[in-house]
Scaffold this motif. Structure first.
Motif, mmCIF file in Angstrom:
data_model
loop_
_atom_site.group_PDB
_atom_site.id
_atom_site.type_symbol
_atom_site.label_atom_id
_atom_site.label_comp_id
_atom_site.label_asym_id
_atom_site.label_seq_id
_atom_site.Cartn_x
_atom_site.Cartn_y
_atom_site.Cartn_z
ATOM 1 N N GLY A 1 -19.801 -20.997 1.126
ATOM 2 C CA GLY A 1 -20.276 -19.686 2.127
ATOM 3 C C GLY A 1 -18.850 -19.245 2.795
ATOM 4 O O GLY A 1 -18.906 -18.320 3.560
ATOM 5 N N MET A 2 -17.600 -19.561 2.532
ATOM 6 C CA MET A 2 -16.308 -19.466 3.071
ATOM 7 C C MET A 2 -16.154 -17.968 2.881
ATOM 8 O O MET A 2 -16.562 -17.781 1.661
ATOM 9 C CB MET A 2 -15.507 -20.468 2.815
ATOM 10 N N LYS A 3 -15.127 -17.411 3.546
ATOM 11 C CA LYS A 3 -14.526 -16.124 2.865
ATOM 12 C C LYS A 3 -13.041 -16.429 2.595
ATOM 13 O O LYS A 3 -12.412 -17.030 3.446
ATOM 14 C CB LYS A 3 -14.458 -15.007 3.931
ATOM 15 N N VAL A 4 -12.589 -16.485 1.567
ATOM 16 C CA VAL A 4 -11.369 -16.805 0.912
ATOM 17 C C VAL A 4 -10.467 -15.531 0.236
ATOM 18 O O VAL A 4 -11.063 -14.747 -0.672
ATOM 19 C CB VAL A 4 -11.485 -17.960 0.078
ATOM 20 N N LEU A 5 -9.265 -15.554 0.571
ATOM 21 C CA LEU A 5 -8.239 -14.508 -0.097
ATOM 22 C C LEU A 5 -7.168 -15.254 -0.951
ATOM 23 O O LEU A 5 -6.529 -15.928 -0.599
ATOM 24 C CB LEU A 5 -7.699 -13.797 1.051
ATOM 25 N N ASP A 6 -7.490 -14.831 -2.275
ATOM 26 C CA ASP A 6 -6.259 -15.314 -3.104
ATOM 27 C C ASP A 6 -5.164 -14.177 -3.271
ATOM 28 O O ASP A 6 -5.683 -13.175 -3.947
ATOM 29 C CB ASP A 6 -6.951 -15.683 -4.421
ATOM 30 N N CYS A 7 -4.175 -14.101 -2.657
ATOM 31 C CA CYS A 7 -3.264 -12.951 -2.571
ATOM 32 C C CYS A 7 -2.659 -12.696 -3.853
ATOM 33 O O CYS A 7 -2.337 -11.403 -3.992
ATOM 34 C CB CYS A 7 -2.087 -13.225 -1.520
ATOM 35 N N CYS A 8 -2.276 -13.513 -4.869
ATOM 36 C CA CYS A 8 -1.492 -12.979 -5.930
ATOM 37 C C CYS A 8 -2.177 -14.196 -7.356
ATOM 38 O O CYS A 8 -1.805 -14.870 -7.737
ATOM 39 C CB CYS A 8 -0.021 -13.374 -5.696
ATOM 40 N N ALA A 9 -3.098 -13.273 -7.489
ATOM 41 C CA ALA A 9 -4.424 -14.442 -8.423
ATOM 42 C C ALA A 9 -4.075 -14.191 -9.629
ATOM 43 O O ALA A 9 -4.698 -15.161 -10.366
ATOM 44 C CB ALA A 9 -5.680 -13.705 -7.995
ATOM 45 N N LYS B 1 -17.501 -15.808 -0.569
ATOM 46 C CA LYS B 1 -16.761 -14.575 -1.255
ATOM 47 C C LYS B 1 -15.465 -15.002 -1.329
ATOM 48 O O LYS B 1 -14.635 -15.573 -0.352
ATOM 49 C CB LYS B 1 -17.197 -13.536 -0.416
ATOM 50 N N ILE B 2 -14.804 -14.619 -2.502
ATOM 51 C CA ILE B 2 -13.244 -14.700 -2.870
ATOM 52 C C ILE B 2 -12.606 -13.408 -3.201
ATOM 53 O O ILE B 2 -13.390 -12.817 -4.269
ATOM 54 C CB ILE B 2 -13.035 -15.679 -3.770
ATOM 55 N N TRP B 3 -11.719 -12.764 -2.615
ATOM 56 C CA TRP B 3 -10.950 -11.686 -3.158
ATOM 57 C C TRP B 3 -10.005 -12.161 -3.861
ATOM 58 O O TRP B 3 -9.046 -12.817 -3.310
ATOM 59 C CB TRP B 3 -10.757 -10.990 -1.810
ATOM 60 N N ALA B 4 -9.916 -11.767 -4.913
ATOM 61 C CA ALA B 4 -8.711 -12.232 -5.584
ATOM 62 C C ALA B 4 -7.790 -10.883 -6.214
ATOM 63 O O ALA B 4 -8.364 -10.167 -6.757
ATOM 64 C CB ALA B 4 -9.328 -12.583 -7.302
ATOM 65 N N ASN B 5 -6.853 -11.030 -5.477
ATOM 66 C CA ASN B 5 -5.925 -9.684 -5.379
ATOM 67 C C ASN B 5 -4.856 -9.762 -6.419
ATOM 68 O O ASN B 5 -4.122 -10.843 -6.723
ATOM 69 C CB ASN B 5 -5.422 -9.513 -4.002
ATOM 70 N N MET C 1 -10.462 -14.307 7.575
ATOM 71 C CA MET C 1 -10.709 -15.247 6.460
ATOM 72 C C MET C 1 -10.661 -16.879 6.651
ATOM 73 O O MET C 1 -9.841 -17.158 7.743
ATOM 74 C CB MET C 1 -9.341 -15.147 5.342
ATOM 75 N N ASP C 2 -11.616 -17.500 6.292
ATOM 76 C CA ASP C 2 -11.438 -19.064 6.553
ATOM 77 C C ASP C 2 -10.271 -19.523 6.021
ATOM 78 O O ASP C 2 -9.791 -20.728 6.257
ATOM 79 C CB ASP C 2 -12.578 -19.666 5.990
ATOM 80 N N ALA C 3 -9.893 -19.120 4.659
ATOM 81 C CA ALA C 3 -8.676 -19.727 3.861
ATOM 82 C C ALA C 3 -8.134 -18.455 3.062
ATOM 83 O O ALA C 3 -8.771 -17.540 2.521
ATOM 84 C CB ALA C 3 -9.306 -20.802 2.926
ATOM 85 N N VAL C 4 -6.562 -18.803 3.290
ATOM 86 C CA VAL C 4 -5.731 -17.778 2.483
ATOM 87 C C VAL C 4 -5.116 -18.632 1.616
ATOM 88 O O VAL C 4 -4.242 -19.434 1.783
ATOM 89 C CB VAL C 4 -5.050 -16.777 3.374
ATOM 90 N N LEU C 5 -4.999 -18.365 0.169
ATOM 91 C CA LEU C 5 -3.888 -18.876 -0.733
ATOM 92 C C LEU C 5 -2.909 -17.945 -1.019
ATOM 93 O O LEU C 5 -3.298 -16.619 -1.513
ATOM 94 C CB LEU C 5 -4.872 -19.222 -2.011
ATOM 95 N N THR D 1 -7.338 -21.973 7.190
ATOM 96 C CA THR D 1 -6.202 -22.576 6.540
ATOM 97 C C THR D 1 -5.348 -21.680 5.570
ATOM 98 O O THR D 1 -5.903 -20.719 5.012
ATOM 99 C CB THR D 1 -7.138 -23.654 5.311
ATOM 100 N N LEU D 2 -4.088 -21.979 5.602
ATOM 101 C CA LEU D 2 -3.050 -21.215 4.773
ATOM 102 C C LEU D 2 -2.468 -22.272 3.814
ATOM 103 O O LEU D 2 -2.030 -22.940 4.245
ATOM 104 C CB LEU D 2 -2.206 -20.366 5.579
#
Length: 374
Positions: A174-182, A200-204, A245-249, A298-299
């Motif tokens: 259920g989190m919102k997560v962003l993967d910046c350089c995926a 949801k995961i956004w894979a950029n 975002m709940d978490a950013v990678l 989280t980062l």
């Protein structure tokens, strides 16, 4: 080439290597050269037990390590300054070994135990990874990417160290997560699996053609909660709302010295100047994406290198400028127990870890988990 065959390869019999060299010498050299080639190589063959890298000893220990393992002296010097001579030589030695194959189990389509049994029945020699909870090391077998299990999404090909990154993010359903350089999408897919396909995961990624790699990966794994997007990671703060975002990678661009086993040319094509330029890019990306993390979120910052300027020093500089973040030692206990057993964590744990390629025979990787406290 013939000397290399004699000293490092075992498929070509010594007499065949010598005879081929003599034949080439006769065709390409002058009249006397074939006899010299024959004599030198036969002498090397007789003395092979003495012709070992450990016998190379120069006055300068940096030059000794560099020559023994075929590394540029400037790179050996950086590792020796950071870790000491003995560890620096172990890094070089590990980088010259052939990488083993490892796969990551898709838990949405079966357990690791079930897959191990299936691989064994298919004639593959496989065992659980000692490092990654979702990992399996395949020591012998066929071409894994052509197997039905891979094509149907039962598993993904991924190095064991790389598997740890999503585990450290430790996302919940259920989190919102962003993967910046995926790209190519391995970590994004792993995040989606850990989230049970929910949220949801956004894979950029910067490049359009690499976006397709992410799409192919998630479609093969039947993951519906990943959206592949394209853009410069430094502009993601303009695309998404602050603190959304709940978490950013941020698996940041780096020198890549942790994957020399797979890309041996980079130890000769990279320069010290490249490291300085990469550090500047990493700082820019951290500054650009940190504001997307919500309070309590989280980062995670990771690289596939052992360069302290790109890793510990980068994190320290970021935390100095951003009092709203702090290192977060709340990693999954299963990982921490593994690292403690291997002696990689002694005493208290801050929330960042450097894996060297000799630790588990996997890629060199750095991972830092930070939480936003306000």
């Amino acid at each position: 080439m013939s000397a290399y065959q004699l000293l490092y390869l075992d498929r070509i019999p010594p007499h065949a290597a010598v005879n081929e060299a003599v034949s080439i010498a006769k065709r390409r050299g002058h009249a006397g050269i074939s006899g010299m080639v024959n004599g030198v190589l036969r002498s090397m063959d007789r003395g092979r037990s003495e012709l070992t890298p450990s016998r190379i000893k120069l006055d300068d220990p940096i030059a000794t390590i560099a020559l023994r393992h075929s590394y540029p002296e400037w790179l050996v010097r950086r590792w020796a300054d950071a870790y000491g001579y003995e560890v620096a030589e172990s890094i070089c030695e590990a980088g010259n070994r052939s990488p083993h194959a490892s796969i990551r189990v898709n838990p949405l389509q079966g357990s690791r135990e079930e897959l191990l049994a299936e691989l064994g029945e298919a004639g593959l020699e496989a065992k659980p990874s000692a490092l990654a909870p979702a990992g399996i090391v395949v020591e012998s077998g066929g071409h894994l990417a052509d197997m039905a299990g891979f094509l149907s999404g039962r598993w993904s090909l991924q190095d064991e160290s790389s598997m740890l990154v999503a585990e450290v993010v430790n996302p919940s359903a259920g989190m919102k997560v962003l993967d910046c350089c995926a790209a190519p999408g391995g970590k994004s897919a792993h995040l989606a699996e850990l989230m049970e396909g929910k949220g949801k995961i956004w894979a950029n990624d910067l490049h359009v053609h690499k976006r397709e790699l992410i799409v192919q990966q998630t479609e093969r794994l039947k993951l519906r909660n990943v959206e592949a997007i394209t853009g410069d990671a430094s502009t993601l703060g303009e695309r998404f709302a602050p603190e959304s975002m709940d978490a950013v990678l941020l698996d940041a661009p780096c020198s890549g010295f942790g994957v020399i086993r797979r890309k041996p040319e980079i130890k000769w094509t990279k320069t010290e100047g490249d490291i300085a330029e990469i550090c500047a890019v990493q700082r820019k990306l951290l500054e650009s994406v940190c504001g997307l993390v919500k309070p309590g979120g989280t980062l995670v910052y990771s690289t596939c290198t052992m360069e302290r300027a790109e890793n510990e020093e980068q994190v320290a500089a970021f935390l100095k400028d951003h009092a709203e973040f702090q290192l977060d030692p709340e990693w999954p206990e299963e990982l921490l127990a593994t690292f403690r057993e291997a002696g990689l964590i002694e005493g208290s744990f801050e929330g960042q870890l450097q894996l060297l390629p000799q630790h588990y025979g996997s890629d060199g990787f750095f991972i830092a988990r930070m939480s936003r406290v306000r």
